[in-house]
Design a protein around this motif. Structure first.
Motif, PDB file in Angstrom:
ATOM      1  N   SER A 103      -8.784  -3.445  -2.202  1.00 39.50           N
ATOM      2  CA  SER A 103      -9.536  -2.749  -3.126  1.00 39.50           C
ATOM      3  C   SER A 103      -8.941  -1.433  -3.438  1.00 39.50           C
ATOM      4  O   SER A 103      -9.999  -0.599  -3.614  1.00 39.50           O
ATOM      5  CB  SER A 103     -11.015  -2.820  -2.724  1.00 39.50           C
ATOM      6  OG  SER A 103     -11.155  -1.884  -1.645  1.00 39.50           O
ATOM      7  N   LEU A 104      -7.876  -1.285  -3.925  1.00 39.22           N
ATOM      8  CA  LEU A 104      -7.356   0.045  -3.925  1.00 39.22           C
ATOM      9  C   LEU A 104      -7.745   0.867  -5.187  1.00 39.22           C
ATOM     10  O   LEU A 104      -7.748   2.145  -5.380  1.00 39.22           O
ATOM     11  CB  LEU A 104      -5.569  -0.098  -4.411  1.00 39.22           C
ATOM     12  CG  LEU A 104      -5.027  -0.640  -2.974  1.00 39.22           C
ATOM     13  CD1 LEU A 104      -3.339  -0.872  -3.087  1.00 39.22           C
ATOM     14  CD2 LEU A 104      -5.227   0.126  -1.717  1.00 39.22           C
ATOM     15  N   LEU A 147     -17.408  -6.664  -7.159  1.00 39.61           N
ATOM     16  CA  LEU A 147     -16.689  -7.290  -6.339  1.00 39.61           C
ATOM     17  C   LEU A 147     -15.196  -7.035  -6.301  1.00 39.61           C
ATOM     18  O   LEU A 147     -14.540  -7.128  -7.410  1.00 39.61           O
ATOM     19  CB  LEU A 147     -16.759  -8.974  -6.319  1.00 39.61           C
ATOM     20  CG  LEU A 147     -18.016  -9.493  -5.449  1.00 39.61           C
ATOM     21  CD1 LEU A 147     -18.174 -10.827  -5.995  1.00 39.61           C
ATOM     22  CD2 LEU A 147     -17.932  -9.326  -4.135  1.00 39.61           C
ATOM     23  N   PRO A 148     -14.382  -6.685  -5.312  1.00 44.73           N
ATOM     24  CA  PRO A 148     -13.007  -6.377  -5.409  1.00 44.73           C
ATOM     25  C   PRO A 148     -12.299  -7.812  -5.507  1.00 44.73           C
ATOM     26  O   PRO A 148     -13.092  -8.836  -5.532  1.00 44.73           O
ATOM     27  CB  PRO A 148     -12.821  -5.769  -3.940  1.00 44.73           C
ATOM     28  CG  PRO A 148     -13.728  -6.292  -3.194  1.00 44.73           C
ATOM     29  CD  PRO A 148     -14.961  -6.536  -4.014  1.00 44.73           C
ATOM     30  N   ALA A 149     -11.001  -7.820  -5.674  1.00 47.44           N
ATOM     31  CA  ALA A 149      -9.942  -8.790  -6.002  1.00 47.44           C
ATOM     32  C   ALA A 149     -10.382 -10.050  -4.873  1.00 47.44           C
ATOM     33  O   ALA A 149     -10.711  -9.643  -3.874  1.00 47.44           O
ATOM     34  CB  ALA A 149      -8.524  -8.478  -6.097  1.00 47.44           C
ATOM     35  N   GLU A 166       0.878  -1.175   0.163  1.00 48.58           N
ATOM     36  CA  GLU A 166      -0.099   0.123   0.091  1.00 48.58           C
ATOM     37  C   GLU A 166       0.989   1.308  -0.086  1.00 48.58           C
ATOM     38  O   GLU A 166       0.525   2.168  -0.729  1.00 48.58           O
ATOM     39  CB  GLU A 166      -1.005  -0.035   1.288  1.00 48.58           C
ATOM     40  CG  GLU A 166      -1.931   1.265   1.276  1.00 48.58           C
ATOM     41  CD  GLU A 166      -2.712   1.226   2.490  1.00 48.58           C
ATOM     42  OE1 GLU A 166      -3.519   0.774   2.769  1.00 48.58           O
ATOM     43  OE2 GLU A 166      -2.264   2.064   3.420  1.00 48.58           O
ATOM     44  N   ALA A 167       2.142   1.372   0.961  1.00 45.81           N
ATOM     45  CA  ALA A 167       2.629   2.390   0.917  1.00 45.81           C
ATOM     46  C   ALA A 167       3.640   2.709  -0.403  1.00 45.81           C
ATOM     47  O   ALA A 167       3.709   3.711  -0.864  1.00 45.81           O
ATOM     48  CB  ALA A 167       3.683   2.164   2.211  1.00 45.81           C
ATOM     49  N   GLY A 168       3.948   1.713  -1.205  1.00 48.07           N
ATOM     50  CA  GLY A 168       4.545   1.679  -2.196  1.00 48.07           C
ATOM     51  C   GLY A 168       3.797   2.362  -3.398  1.00 48.07           C
ATOM     52  O   GLY A 168       4.171   3.102  -4.256  1.00 48.07           O
ATOM     53  N   PHE A 169       2.531   1.885  -3.482  1.00 53.00           N
ATOM     54  CA  PHE A 169       1.450   2.105  -4.405  1.00 53.00           C
ATOM     55  C   PHE A 169       1.177   3.612  -4.437  1.00 53.00           C
ATOM     56  O   PHE A 169       1.132   4.242  -5.056  1.00 53.00           O
ATOM     57  CB  PHE A 169       0.214   1.187  -4.308  1.00 53.00           C
ATOM     58  CG  PHE A 169      -0.867   1.772  -5.216  1.00 53.00           C
ATOM     59  CD1 PHE A 169      -0.924   1.918  -6.349  1.00 53.00           C
ATOM     60  CD2 PHE A 169      -1.844   2.298  -4.405  1.00 53.00           C
ATOM     61  CE1 PHE A 169      -1.879   2.594  -7.228  1.00 53.00           C
ATOM     62  CE2 PHE A 169      -3.031   3.092  -5.130  1.00 53.00           C
ATOM     63  CZ  PHE A 169      -2.960   2.994  -6.535  1.00 53.00           C
ATOM     64  N   ALA A 196      -3.832  -5.759  -3.878  1.00 53.45           N
ATOM     65  CA  ALA A 196      -2.929  -4.539  -3.550  1.00 53.45           C
ATOM     66  C   ALA A 196      -1.565  -4.993  -4.007  1.00 53.45           C
ATOM     67  O   ALA A 196      -0.999  -4.073  -4.721  1.00 53.45           O
ATOM     68  CB  ALA A 196      -2.851  -4.718  -2.096  1.00 53.45           C
ATOM     69  N   LYS A 197      -0.885  -6.468  -4.089  1.00 49.31           N
ATOM     70  CA  LYS A 197       0.166  -6.491  -4.668  1.00 49.31           C
ATOM     71  C   LYS A 197       0.263  -6.241  -6.195  1.00 49.31           C
ATOM     72  O   LYS A 197       1.345  -5.823  -6.866  1.00 49.31           O
ATOM     73  CB  LYS A 197       0.910  -7.735  -4.196  1.00 49.31           C
ATOM     74  CG  LYS A 197       0.025  -8.975  -4.414  1.00 49.31           C
ATOM     75  CD  LYS A 197       1.111 -10.250  -3.629  1.00 49.31           C
ATOM     76  CE  LYS A 197       0.359 -11.469  -4.068  1.00 49.31           C
ATOM     77  NZ  LYS A 197       0.978 -12.632  -3.288  1.00 49.31           N
ATOM     78  N   MET A 198      -0.776  -6.702  -6.872  1.00 47.56           N
ATOM     79  CA  MET A 198      -0.803  -6.746  -8.466  1.00 47.56           C
ATOM     80  C   MET A 198      -0.675  -4.982  -8.984  1.00 47.56           C
ATOM     81  O   MET A 198       0.191  -4.588  -9.480  1.00 47.56           O
ATOM     82  CB  MET A 198      -2.072  -7.240  -8.921  1.00 47.56           C
ATOM     83  CG  MET A 198      -1.990  -7.113 -10.475  1.00 47.56           C
ATOM     84  SD  MET A 198      -0.727  -7.853 -11.453  1.00 47.56           S
ATOM     85  CE  MET A 198      -1.155  -9.367 -11.520  1.00 47.56           C
TER      86      MET A 198
END
Length: 611
Positions: free
Chosen positions: A334-335, A327-329, A142-145, A302-304
């Motif tokens: 659910s960024l 629906l989220p992943a 999350e922080a990286g994104f 999130a990681k994708m």
């Protein structure tokens, strides 16, 4: 070692033990708490309960747990007590109240406060940031994104398009009725920034709009720029990537000098993620593309999405297409929808929402899905109980005295009339067979249980095989569950298996094959069955796995347990249908599903909005 291999029924954590036995927790949640607390001098049950709650929250898709001044989100009651009778859980209920009310202290050996940016990557298993507790890897993602997104938002595109020229081209398209006002606005916004989102429901023309955006970009390039400018198209699944390519190429038909060599890929292929389990926040490679368009963005976990954004070069444009109400992943995060909430009212026009449904056959279904989005349970139940004649959406009514097995048999009888016959003649047209299977699908939110995907597929396949003699060829819909780059088959891709029925359970023979959708020049692909990667039967799909697909006719199961997925599961299933949707489920479950939401916590949403 102060803990036994398994937490036995003891006085150590009696309420957590009871919670596990009642199904509130999994043994994995309790084991996580046990592992982290092994070296703690104080092994109190409240701390263990908090660690269990963090584990349970992540398993339910949240990136973090928010705790501050008597507020704990997601609420323990919503996760621990879903569908669980509470009659014998007085101690557990009191523990959950304390969990919300009281502070929990974790030692520095377990948690790192990263609220203020740190140079070194935290090494503890848990991170604390602005009153949110994360598993370490999810905070890193999350922080990286977030950091990369903020950088992209401040960048100027390498290719600058003159606003007046873009507007003039759009005005011509509007005059020719090639675009509506919302689509033209989305293209203009995307032409001026490095980051843009085009969102909307099915039939609003998201990929069509993206195609005309590419058209304008391409027509604005000089001959030299056309040789150097790179465009990348991608989606989370092979099916979605194929749909993206078809839609964009339709919009690009007739563009002068367009070489047509752009190929939509899965995100795994685009980013060269050959082994998903081993990739982290850093991509395997940086993308050279000047324009990156990703469809079905709500399916990115999130990681994708963190890996994708970290691969974008400075000055490139990235455009995300998707429906934030789906629906989220499957995995945490659910960024995509979080970014939309974050940027929707921010200056810069980063988010463009398309609201006009352009496909007449979808309008009744879209109207119904809108009521679901708005949570209008009473209106929805009224429509289902007394649908108009030839309604696109209806409920399957079955007398209450029938058993669950009789209900399922009745529905499978109906479903069997909507798919091709089980026996396959080698003289049949493969494309017709493939298209016939793609006209209809059953959907369920559940994996297990009588009305779960696995059991429905087993029963349907069993009854159909009974209608095929030995040595004859049988057909069955399948879904690929593992990526195979050599065969160009990817997780989520749906096809049809044609195989000879044998007296013994033997491997595939020479004549067995599978059919998959192809391109405009080659409408289908025929692949020897023996070369297939892992797959599963697909008479019935999970609602999650149906994202990116559309079918003329859908039957949706909403058994008990569906309500925990919230209205997003119903909305997603509804919008998979193009012409007809039939729903089976108790009214109470349908109503509760509509009332519930599957919103997930992340650090992108401010604390005041969480409360």
């Amino acid at each position: 070692m102060l803990f036994p291999d398994k937490l036995k029924k003891s006085a150590l954590w009696p309420n957590l033990q009871k919670a596990e036995e009642a199904g509130c927790l999994l043994f994995a949640d309790l084991s996580f708490a046990k592992l982290l607390m092994e070296d703690m001098p104080d092994k109190n049950e409240l701390t263990a309960a908090f660690l269990c709650h963090l584990s349970l929250s992540v398993r339910n898709g949240h990136l973090c747990v928010y705790k501050k001044e008597g507020v704990l989100l997601p609420s323990p009651e919503s996760l621990w007590l879903a569908d669980i009778p509470t009659g014998d859980l007085e101690g557990v209920l009191e523990l959950l109240k304390r969990l919300t009310r009281e502070d929990v202290k974790l030692p520095e050996s377990v948690v790192t406060d990263v609220t203020e940016s740190t140079k070194n990557q935290p090494v503890t298993p848990i991170c604390l940031s602005n009153d949110r507790y994360y598993f370490q890897k999810y905070w890193i993602f999350e922080a990286g994104f977030s950091k990369t997104l903020q950088s992209i938002l401040t960048q100027q595109p390498t290719l600058i398009l003159n606003p007046a020229d873009v507007k003039a081209r759009l005005d011509k398209m509007l005059d020719a009725s090639m675009l509506n006002e919302q689509q033209a606005g989305a293209i203009f916004n995307a032409s001026q920034t490095c980051f843009s989102i085009i969102c909307g429901g099915p039939g609003t023309g998201k990929t069509y709009t993206a195609g005309h955006l590419i058209r304008i970009f391409f027509q604005s390039l000089t001959a030299e720029q056309k040789e150097l400018y790179e465009i990348a198209l991608a989606a989370p699944t092979g099916k979605a990537a194929n749909n993206l390519q078809k839609s964009l190429f339709n919009a690009l038909s007739g563009v002068a000098d367009f070489n047509g060599k752009i190929t939509a890929k899965t995100l795994h292929s685009l980013l060269d993620l050959r082994n998903l389990r081993n990739f982290g926040s850093k991509p395997n490679k940086s993308l050279s593309a000047d324009l990156v368009i990703v469809d079905e963005s709500s399916m990115m976990d999130a990681k994708m999405i963190a890996t994708l954004f970290d691969s974008i070069k400075t000055g490139a444009r990235i455009i995300l297409l998707g429906d934030p109400y789906q629906l989220p992943a499957v995995e945490a995060g659910s960024l995509f929808s979080d970014v939309i909430k974050m940027l929707k009212n921010r200056s810069g026009n980063y988010v463009s929402e398309l609201q006009v449904c352009l496909r007449a056959e979808l309008k009744e279904i879209i109207s119904f899905s809108q009521k679901v989005k708005e949570g209008k349970a009473s209106e929805i139940l009224s429509l289902l109980e007394a649908p108009s004649e030839n309604a696109a959406v209806s409920k399957i009514h079955i007398l209450q005295e029938y058993s669950s097995k009789e209900i399922l048999d009745f529905i499978l009888d109906q479903a069997e009339q909507l798919i091709p016959k089980a026996k396959y003649e080698l003289s049949e047209d493969p494309l017709t067979l493939l298209q016939s299977y793609n006209n209809f699908r059953m959907l369920s939110p559940l994996k297990n249980g009588l009305f779960g995907v696995q059991e429905i597929n087993r029963l349907m396949h069993q009854r159909r095989l009974g209608k095929v003699f030995f040595e004859e060829y049988a057909t069955a819909p399948i879904m690929i569950t593992a990526n195979d780059y050599k065969m160009d088959l990817f997780n989520g891709e749906v096809g049809v298996l044609v195989s000879r029925k044998e007296r013994k359970n033997v491997s595939f023979g020479d004549g067995d094959f599978a059919l998959f959708s192809g391109s405009a020049s080659q409408p289908y692909r025929k692949i020897p069955a023996i070369l297939l990667p892992k797959f599963e039967l697909a008479y019935c799909l999970s609602v999650h796995k149906s994202q990116g697909s559309e079918f003329n006719h859908v039957i949706l199961f909403l058994p008990q347990g569906s309500e925990r997925f919230g209205r997003e599961v119903l909305y997603t299933a509804i919008t998979r249908a193009k012409r007809k949707l039939q729903i089976w489920g108790p009214n109470a479950i349908i109503e509760q599903t509509i009332y519930n939401r599957s919103e997930r916590l992340s650090g992108l949403i401010p604390s005041e909005k969480i409360k």
